[in-house]
Motif scaffolding. Structure first.
Motif, PDB file in Angstrom:
ATOM      1  N   GLU A  34      45.841 108.035 -46.049  1.00 54.07           N
ATOM      2  CA  GLU A  34      46.971 107.547 -45.302  1.00 54.07           C
ATOM      3  C   GLU A  34      48.310 107.802 -46.291  1.00 54.07           C
ATOM      4  N   THR A  35      49.530 108.345 -45.741  1.00 48.36           N
ATOM      5  CA  THR A  35      50.627 108.695 -46.405  1.00 48.36           C
ATOM      6  C   THR A  35      51.427 107.478 -46.195  1.00 48.36           C
ATOM      7  N   ALA A  37      55.646 106.558 -47.008  1.00 53.62           N
ATOM      8  CA  ALA A  37      56.647 107.286 -47.775  1.00 53.62           C
ATOM      9  C   ALA A  37      57.715 106.097 -48.300  1.00 53.62           C
ATOM     10  N   ALA A 190      48.355 118.119 -46.522  1.00 55.78           N
ATOM     11  CA  ALA A 190      47.682 117.568 -45.213  1.00 55.78           C
ATOM     12  C   ALA A 190      46.177 117.852 -44.958  1.00 55.78           C
ATOM     13  N   GLN A 193      44.109 115.947 -47.585  1.00 60.69           N
ATOM     14  CA  GLN A 193      44.058 114.578 -47.459  1.00 60.69           C
ATOM     15  C   GLN A 193      43.039 114.207 -45.964  1.00 60.69           C
ATOM     16  N   TYR A 200      48.453 109.101 -50.170  1.00 67.36           N
ATOM     17  CA  TYR A 200      49.584 109.503 -50.805  1.00 67.36           C
ATOM     18  C   TYR A 200      50.745 108.555 -50.572  1.00 67.36           C
ATOM     19  N   PHE A 202      54.480 108.633 -51.078  1.00 65.33           N
ATOM     20  CA  PHE A 202      55.478 109.878 -51.280  1.00 65.33           C
ATOM     21  C   PHE A 202      56.919 109.422 -51.043  1.00 65.33           C
ATOM     22  N   SER A 214      54.690 111.543 -42.911  1.00 62.91           N
ATOM     23  CA  SER A 214      54.170 110.007 -43.088  1.00 62.91           C
ATOM     24  C   SER A 214      53.753 109.255 -41.980  1.00 62.91           C
ATOM     25  N   ASP A 215      52.787 108.344 -42.390  1.00 67.11           N
ATOM     26  CA  ASP A 215      52.176 107.544 -41.309  1.00 67.11           C
ATOM     27  C   ASP A 215      53.243 106.132 -41.536  1.00 67.11           C
TER      28      ASP A 215
END
Ligand SMILES: Nc1ncnc2c1ncn2[C@@H]1O[C@H](COP(=O)(O)OP(=O)(O)OP(=O)(O)O)[C@@H](O)[C@H]1O
Ligand code: SF4
Ligand SMILES: [Mg+2]
Lengths: 229, 374
Positions: A34-35, A37, A190, A193, A200, A202, A214-215
């Motif tokens: 998962e990202t 931010a 990406a 990942q 991440y 971020f 981002s998620d």
């Protein structure tokens, strides 16, 4: 115990500098793959949060769980072997690599720390990592000031990837790159990942990049989380 | 000196560093009072070019060619004394790293005052007053007190403001700023750039702005020069280059911007097959395939050829049967990208230049050429 699904679980994190509270009871979690931010105005505590998550700056309160272990309860010795698995990539291209150290030694360092350096396979692994970030392995012989800003920033990313990390804390990781390389490095991140399930955290001011990459987005102001979406 | 001479005229600039030709024949002008942005590939030689103009090349680097200030003062190969007479009063640098431009052991105000006194015969008191005024002009509050502080007591943004104050204090004709905001905290970047633009306007200086921030280019620059592998691939007025890039590399650069960066950029058009956010698979951005070239191993021809979608299209298809050899003339034409270095040529009224054999073949929506690795 931390919830089984979370790669990173941050609870009530507090960072103080003297009487100034830079991070004020911040909590969030991050799953593998998962990202998340972290956005917000200058000085809102994003970088302090990042440093405290990585235990580069020991927090003054709260807990940080990484991969089921409570980092905030470990001493520096116990943390050392875990560090390669949670790597920072910093904004300042020249400031993030030791000026005296050759690029190939900087990239090899996480492997050495983990005791995984192999004299036969090591150099090839370093070359592969440099190649991955679009740097000719011949640059490995140079020192940071002998590279352009963008070349240096990519060397920093190669280094962060060397220890097979599970978590990357990306603090404006592509600020010194031209837009095409920036897109290339974001695509690479990406890909990794997707393939390896990296998490991440971020930090980025460019909302166009944040939205794209981002998620979830956590917004901070004056040390606190003010919005989550 | 001739009144029609541009402020700065760079011709066939070449910079070698060790065995590597990092800048390979670069020519451009900087006109009075304009902002010229230099953008392009990381490692293309932008910083070396900026440093060459200031006589601050790293050790082991040598410059050839010419860079004349107002047609008379030759900067390339000039001796240190010549530069010492130019620094601050005619040309000044705003580097990326503010700490490198300020001495850690002197108060900021003292450094500014010393800069004033290096140029003008004024009393200490007056130099001091000018230093405080210069800090005020860059928006540093409580400048009288701040002037007594040391660089490390300033935040990153304040330090970069102080560097701008230092660069501007003797009202130079030309300011060269090399990524002046890249190392700054995000929120501060815009303010510092705006400040730099405002001080430039107030002093009437010309500004060469090296940057990767294309939104800043759009906002602050009049003309732009796009570099790849030590050469200019394209130059022209900013709005025209954004609206209609002519060199394939420029088109790829603009196509790589994330969607909705700026409505004026062509990449903001929704491109087919491009999802926004959401699942990881939708997160690929268009980018230029392949890696930047290694300068030590440049092949003859255009340095962009191995990555260029136009050159690829032009490659003669594998002949189905080895019968008919192509016309020799045609073959030579198709191969030009790989054998002949494209020279800059003027387009139309001469405001635009492009160095590409096939610029006229670039489609109307060139971003589509770069979608294949999305
Ligand atoms: N001191 C040095 N020693 C050896 N090579 C150098 C040195 N400084 C720069 N180079 C090389 O010269 C080339 C041009 O570098 P330069 O710093 O001018 O690039 P740039 O266009 O400013 O890139 P960026 O956008 O990444 O800052 C690069 O390939 C770089 O590796
Ligand atoms: S000269 Fe050929 S290879 Fe170079 S940019 Fe133009 S089409 Fe591409
Ligand atoms: Mg540079």
């Amino acid at each position: 115990m931390s919830p089984a699904s979370a790669l990173l679980d941050v609870r009530d994190l507090v960072v103080r500098y003297g009487s100034f509270v830079a991070v004020d009871h911040v909590s969030f979690d991050l799953a593998a793959g998962e990202t998340l931010a972290l956005v917000g105005p200058s000085g809102c505590g994003k970088s302090s949060t990042a440093a405290a998550v990585l235990q580069l700056h020991r927090p003054d309160g709260g807990e940080v769980w990484f991969d089921g272990r409570e980092l905030t309860a470990l001493d520096e010795r116990a943390l050392r072997p875990l560090r390669p698995a949670m790597q920072p990539v910093f904004q300042d291209p020249y400031g993030s690599l030791s000026p005296r150290c050759r690029i190939r030694d900087a990239v090899a360092e996480p492997l050495r720390v983990q005791g995984r350096w192999d004299r036969m396979a090591g150099p090839a692994r370093v070359a592969e990592l440099l190649d991955l970030v679009g740097l000719d392995p011949a640059y490995g012989d140079r020192r940071p000031h002998e590279l352009s800003g963008g070349q240096c920033q990519r060397a920093g990313i190669a280094r962060a990837l060397a220890g097979d990390p599970r978590l990357l804390v990306l603090d404006e990781p592509v600020s010194a790159l031209d837009p095409s390389l920036r897109a290339g490095v974001l695509n690479l991140l990406a890909d990794l990942q997707e393939r390896l399930g990296l998490g991440y955290l971020f930090i980025c001011h460019d909302m166009a990049v944040v939205r794209h990459f981002s998620d979830r987005v956590v917004e901070m102001r004056d040390g606190r989380i003010v919005d989550e979406r | 000196m001739h009144p029609a001479d541009p402020l700065l005229s760079v011709r066939d600039l070449r910079i070698a560093i060790g065995p590597v030709d990092a800048v390979r024949g670069l020519s451009f002008d900087v006109r009075d009072g304009e902002v010229l942005a230099i953008v392009g590939e990381s490692g293309a030689g932008k910083s070396l070019t900026a440093r060459a103009l200031l006589g601050m090349l790293p050790r082991g680097a040598t410059a050839a060619g010419s860079a004349r200030l107002r047609g008379e003062t030759e900067l390339v190969g000039a001796r240190r004394q010549v530069y010492a007479g130019l620094w601050g009063r005619r040309i000044a640098l705003v580097p990326q790293d503010a700490l490198s431009a300020l001495s850690p052991v002197h108060a900021v105000g003292d450094q500014l005052a010393a800069a004033v006194r290096s140029v003008r015969r004024v009393s200490r008191k007056e130099a001091r007053a000018r230093a405080v005024a210069a800090l005020e002009q860059v928006g540093i509050a409580d400048a009288g007190r701040r002037a007594r502080a040391y660089p490390h007591e300033f935040s990153g943004g304040m330090r970069q403001r102080a560097v701008i104050a230092m660069a501007m204090i003797n009202e130079p004709e030309l300011v060269v700023a090399d990524e002046p905001t890249t190392a700054l905290d995000p929120g501060t970047q815009r303010h510092v750039l705006e400040l730099l633009a405002r001080r430039r306007e107030e002093t009437g200086a010309s500004l060469v702005l090296v940057t990767h921030d294309l939104a800043a280019v759009e906002e602050h620059a009049d003309r732009m020069l796009v570099m790849y592998a030590g050469r200019a691939v394209e130059s022209g007025p900013v709005d025209e280059v954004f609206a209609r890039p002519r060199a394939p590399y420029t088109a790829g650069l603009l196509a790589s911007l994330p969607p909705d960066l700026s409505p004026a950029l062509p990449s903001a058009e929704p491109l087919p097959g491009r999802a926004r956010g959401g699942p990881v698979a939708g997160r690929r951005l268009p980018s230029i395939a392949g890696a930047p070239p290694t300068l030590a191993e440049l092949l003859p021809g255009c340095a962009f050829a191995p990555r260029c979608p136009l050159a690829r299209r032009a490659e003669p298809a594998e002949p189905a049967e080895p019968a008919e050899p192509a016309e020799p003339a045609e073959l030579a034409d198709d191969d030009r990208c790989r054998t002949e270095l494209p020279e800059p040529q003027r387009l139309g009224d001469g405001e635009r230049e492009v160095a590409c054999h096939r610029w006229s073949e670039l489609p109307d929506r060139p971003a589509e050429l770069f979608l294949e690795n999305v």
